[in-house]
Design a protein around this motif. Structure first.
Motif, PDB file in Angstrom:
ATOM      1  N   ASP A 237      48.424  94.594  13.653  1.00  0.00           N
ATOM      2  CA  ASP A 237      47.137  93.994  13.002  1.00  0.00           C
ATOM      3  C   ASP A 237      47.663  93.157  12.060  1.00  0.00           C
ATOM      4  O   ASP A 237      47.330  91.978  11.764  1.00  0.00           O
ATOM      5  N   LYS A 238      48.688  93.601  11.228  1.00  0.00           N
ATOM      6  CA  LYS A 238      49.291  92.758  10.215  1.00  0.00           C
ATOM      7  C   LYS A 238      50.072  91.624  10.757  1.00  0.00           C
ATOM      8  O   LYS A 238      49.970  90.258  10.257  1.00  0.00           O
ATOM      9  N   LYS A 239      50.522  91.736  11.895  1.00  0.00           N
ATOM     10  CA  LYS A 239      51.344  90.620  12.508  1.00  0.00           C
ATOM     11  C   LYS A 239      50.268  89.420  13.107  1.00  0.00           C
ATOM     12  O   LYS A 239      50.550  88.596  12.738  1.00  0.00           O
ATOM     13  N   LEU A 240      49.021  89.973  13.647  1.00  0.00           N
ATOM     14  CA  LEU A 240      48.143  89.162  14.002  1.00  0.00           C
ATOM     15  C   LEU A 240      47.528  88.340  12.910  1.00  0.00           C
ATOM     16  O   LEU A 240      47.342  87.329  13.024  1.00  0.00           O
ATOM     17  N   ALA A 241      47.285  88.930  11.750  1.00  0.00           N
ATOM     18  CA  ALA A 241      46.702  88.378  10.520  1.00  0.00           C
ATOM     19  C   ALA A 241      47.956  87.377  10.016  1.00  0.00           C
ATOM     20  O   ALA A 241      47.512  86.327   9.494  1.00  0.00           O
ATOM     21  N   GLY A 242      49.111  87.584  10.140  1.00  0.00           N
ATOM     22  CA  GLY A 242      50.121  86.676   9.616  1.00  0.00           C
ATOM     23  C   GLY A 242      50.186  85.638  10.682  1.00  0.00           C
ATOM     24  O   GLY A 242      50.173  84.203  10.126  1.00  0.00           O
ATOM     25  N   GLN A 243      49.977  85.774  12.096  1.00  0.00           N
ATOM     26  CA  GLN A 243      49.847  84.728  13.038  1.00  0.00           C
ATOM     27  C   GLN A 243      48.546  83.810  12.779  1.00  0.00           C
ATOM     28  O   GLN A 243      48.647  82.690  12.862  1.00  0.00           O
ATOM     29  N   ALA A 244      47.845  84.396  12.472  1.00  0.00           N
ATOM     30  CA  ALA A 244      46.379  84.013  12.389  1.00  0.00           C
ATOM     31  C   ALA A 244      46.443  82.928  11.184  1.00  0.00           C
ATOM     32  O   ALA A 244      46.020  81.670  10.959  1.00  0.00           O
ATOM     33  N   ALA A 245      47.275  83.278  10.146  1.00  0.00           N
ATOM     34  CA  ALA A 245      47.383  82.393   8.704  1.00  0.00           C
ATOM     35  C   ALA A 245      48.531  81.425   9.187  1.00  0.00           C
ATOM     36  O   ALA A 245      48.445  80.482   8.125  1.00  0.00           O
ATOM     37  N   GLY A 246      49.268  81.522  10.087  1.00  0.00           N
ATOM     38  CA  GLY A 246      50.121  80.412  10.447  1.00  0.00           C
ATOM     39  C   GLY A 246      51.876  80.870  10.507  1.00  0.00           C
ATOM     40  O   GLY A 246      52.412  80.022  10.610  1.00  0.00           O
TER      41      GLY A 246
END
Length: 123
Positions: free
Chosen positions: A90-99
């Protein structure tokens, strides 16, 4: 040729030191920030070829910093490597979504981090 500037953002002084030593020994110039808020203050118009950012920090965390940095025209395309103890999807996806462009989990091998830096740093 001028060295590449790397912004290292982590609330752990020892981690900033380890990352800084690895980067400097590979020929990069390093600017350190203690959290996301401090890091935003360092985005003063000079070029950063890459940022290495912790996720969990006081004042402004890594994802918050990344989102704020993406709002700044000079830094919209600055690549960011998240360096974190967080291995969760979930953190990884949030990080990817943020760029975020890469995710390096602590404890990390300096060579692994330097390989990611060499691949992602802006020309």
């Amino acid at each position: 040729m001028a060295n590449k500037n790397i912004l290292v953002i982590d609330d752990s002084a020892s981690l900033r030191q380890v990352v800084g030593i690895a980067l400097k020994s590979a020929g990069y110039d390093v600017v350190e920030a203690v959290d996301g808020k401090d890091a935003l203050g360092k985005l003063d118009g000079r070029k950063f070829h890459l940022a290495i950012c912790d996720v969990n920090m006081p004042n402004l965390d890594g994802i918050g910093f990344l989102k704020a940095m993406r709002e700044l025209p000079n830094y919209r395309f600055t690549p960011v490597i998240m360096l974190t103890t967080e291995a969760g999807e979930d953190k990884k996806l949030a990080g990817q979504a943020a760029g975020a462009r890469a995710w390096v989990v602590k404890p990390f091998q300096p060579q692994q981090m330097l390989a990611a830096v060499a691949k992602l740093a802006l020309p």
